[in-house]
Design an enzyme around this catalytic site. Structure first.
Site, PDB file in Angstrom:
ATOM      1  N   PRO A 140     -28.975  33.229  11.082  1.00 58.88           N
ATOM      2  CA  PRO A 140     -29.954  32.463  10.319  1.00 58.88           C
ATOM      3  C   PRO A 140     -29.358  31.435   9.374  1.00 58.88           C
ATOM      4  O   PRO A 140     -28.371  31.709   8.683  1.00 58.88           O
ATOM      5  CB  PRO A 140     -30.685  33.540   9.513  1.00 58.88           C
ATOM      6  N   ASN A 141     -29.988  30.285   9.368  1.00 58.24           N
ATOM      7  CA  ASN A 141     -29.703  29.173   8.443  1.00 58.24           C
ATOM      8  C   ASN A 141     -28.406  28.422   8.740  1.00 58.24           C
ATOM      9  O   ASN A 141     -28.131  27.402   8.102  1.00 58.24           O
ATOM     10  CB  ASN A 141     -29.707  29.658   6.973  1.00 58.24           C
TER      11      ASN A 141
ATOM     12  N   ARG B  73     -26.856  22.285   3.899  1.00 58.86           N
ATOM     13  CA  ARG B  73     -27.183  23.495   3.128  1.00 58.86           C
ATOM     14  C   ARG B  73     -26.029  23.838   2.172  1.00 58.86           C
ATOM     15  O   ARG B  73     -24.925  24.127   2.633  1.00 58.86           O
ATOM     16  CB  ARG B  73     -27.382  24.651   4.111  1.00 58.86           C
TER      17      ARG B  73
ATOM     18  N   GLU C 162     -15.422  38.829  13.192  1.00 58.82           N
ATOM     19  CA  GLU C 162     -16.498  38.433  12.273  1.00 58.82           C
ATOM     20  C   GLU C 162     -16.012  37.239  11.449  1.00 58.82           C
ATOM     21  O   GLU C 162     -14.878  37.242  10.970  1.00 58.82           O
ATOM     22  CB  GLU C 162     -16.816  39.618  11.344  1.00 58.82           C
TER      23      GLU C 162
ATOM     24  N   ASN D 212     -20.804  35.016  13.363  1.00 61.82           N
ATOM     25  CA  ASN D 212     -21.204  34.773  11.978  1.00 61.82           C
ATOM     26  C   ASN D 212     -22.698  35.069  11.933  1.00 61.82           C
ATOM     27  O   ASN D 212     -23.516  34.225  12.330  1.00 61.82           O
ATOM     28  CB  ASN D 212     -20.921  33.342  11.538  1.00 61.82           C
TER      29      ASN D 212
ATOM     30  N   ALA E 224     -26.955  35.925   6.841  1.00 65.79           N
ATOM     31  CA  ALA E 224     -27.461  36.977   5.950  1.00 65.79           C
ATOM     32  C   ALA E 224     -27.687  38.301   6.677  1.00 65.79           C
ATOM     33  O   ALA E 224     -27.664  39.367   6.047  1.00 65.79           O
ATOM     34  CB  ALA E 224     -28.757  36.502   5.305  1.00 65.79           C
TER      35      ALA E 224
ATOM     36  N   TYR F  37     -20.706  26.020   1.592  1.00 63.26           N
ATOM     37  CA  TYR F  37     -20.442  26.133   3.035  1.00 63.26           C
ATOM     38  C   TYR F  37     -19.707  24.931   3.637  1.00 63.26           C
ATOM     39  O   TYR F  37     -19.390  24.944   4.815  1.00 63.26           O
ATOM     40  CB  TYR F  37     -21.761  26.362   3.773  1.00 63.26           C
TER      41      TYR F  37
ATOM     42  N   HIS G 139     -17.035  34.266   8.354  1.00 64.15           N
ATOM     43  CA  HIS G 139     -17.899  33.676   7.331  1.00 64.15           C
ATOM     44  C   HIS G 139     -17.210  32.441   6.773  1.00 64.15           C
ATOM     45  O   HIS G 139     -15.999  32.476   6.523  1.00 64.15           O
ATOM     46  CB  HIS G 139     -18.169  34.658   6.188  1.00 64.15           C
TER      47      HIS G 139
ATOM     48  N   ARG H 264     -18.730  36.601  -4.047  1.00 62.16           N
ATOM     49  CA  ARG H 264     -20.093  36.155  -4.353  1.00 62.16           C
ATOM     50  C   ARG H 264     -20.951  37.326  -4.855  1.00 62.16           C
ATOM     51  O   ARG H 264     -20.416  38.320  -5.334  1.00 62.16           O
ATOM     52  CB  ARG H 264     -20.670  35.488  -3.090  1.00 62.16           C
TER      53      ARG H 264
HETATM   54  C1  DQA Z   1     -22.299  33.398   5.522  1.00 64.85           C
HETATM   55  C2  DQA Z   1     -22.318  34.310   4.277  1.00 64.85           C
HETATM   56  C3  DQA Z   1     -23.635  35.051   4.182  1.00 64.85           C
HETATM   57  O1  DQA Z   1     -23.643  35.859   3.009  1.00 64.85           O
HETATM   58  C4  DQA Z   1     -24.787  34.074   4.085  1.00 64.85           C
HETATM   59  O2  DQA Z   1     -26.015  34.769   4.049  1.00 64.85           O
HETATM   60  C5  DQA Z   1     -24.776  33.060   5.177  1.00 64.85           C
HETATM   61  C6  DQA Z   1     -23.490  32.472   5.553  1.00 64.85           C
HETATM   62  C7  DQA Z   1     -21.035  32.517   5.561  1.00 64.85           C
HETATM   63  O3  DQA Z   1     -20.736  31.985   6.632  1.00 64.85           O
HETATM   64  O4  DQA Z   1     -20.380  32.326   4.531  1.00 64.85           O
HETATM   65  O5  DQA Z   1     -25.799  32.660   5.687  1.00 64.85           O
HETATM   66  O6  DQA Z   1     -22.296  34.217   6.676  1.00 64.85           O
END
Ligand code: DQA
Length: 151
Positions: free
Chosen positions: A16-17, A24, A104, A80, A83, A29, A106, A113
């Site tokens: 998501p996102n 964003r 994994e 990735n 959330a 990011y 990020h 954070r």
């Molecule tokens: C994320 C870190 C997550 O906590 C966050 O909700 C994201 C992006 C990252 O790539 O840093 O959407 O996965």
């Protein structure tokens, strides 16, 4: 002559996102967009003789379906989960059911954070975790996955 079968791709799945990357919270990011990351990942994979299936969805079920698909159509997973990393038992179970190596990723460093980002369901099923390196983390993940696939 028997036909040579094509090597299976690595799956690079984004939750998501992450479709909003570039606009964003760039201070968290970075400014690289997801399609740009996709190109970087494909180029790096090519150097290792690998191909990539690069996807994003805002929906947990899509990600579960794609991880299941990777069982037979892929050779490894870079995930990735956004959330969903911090909440999804369904993604954890899907990863547990995958016998291929999992990295994994990020972009940010969740451990620096908010406390709710410190728990990852994915980490429990992953071979390794790369975080805090921005978009570079994805190409590092390709290198790591390629090394695991060679083992
Ligand atoms: C994320 C870190 C997550 O906590 C966050 O909700 C994201 C992006 C990252 O790539 O840093 O959407 O996965």
């Amino acid at each position: 002559m028997p036909k040579k079968s094509k090597p299976l791709p690595i799956y690079v799945l984004n939750g998501p996102n992450l479709n909003l990357l570039g606009s964003r919270e760039p201070e968290v990011y970075g400014s690289t967009t997801l399609p740009e990351i996709g190109k970087q990942v494909a180029a790096r994979a090519r150097q290792h003789g690998l191909t990539v299936e690069f996807r994003q969805s805002n929906h947990e079920g899509d990600l579960v379906d794609w991880i299941q698909e990777c069982r037979t159509k892929g050779c490894g997973l870079i995930l990735n989960a956004g959330a969903l990393t911090h909440t999804s038992v369904a993604l954890y179970d899907a990863c547990r059911a995958l016998s291929h190596p999992i990295i994994e990723v990020h972009l940010s460093n969740p451990y620096a954070r908010e406390p709710f980002r410190h728990r990852s369901f994915i980490s429990k099923a992953a071979n390794g975790v790369i975080c805090g390196l921005g978009a570079t983390g994805y190409t590092v993940a390709v290198d790591a996955l390629a090394a695991l696939l060679k083992e």
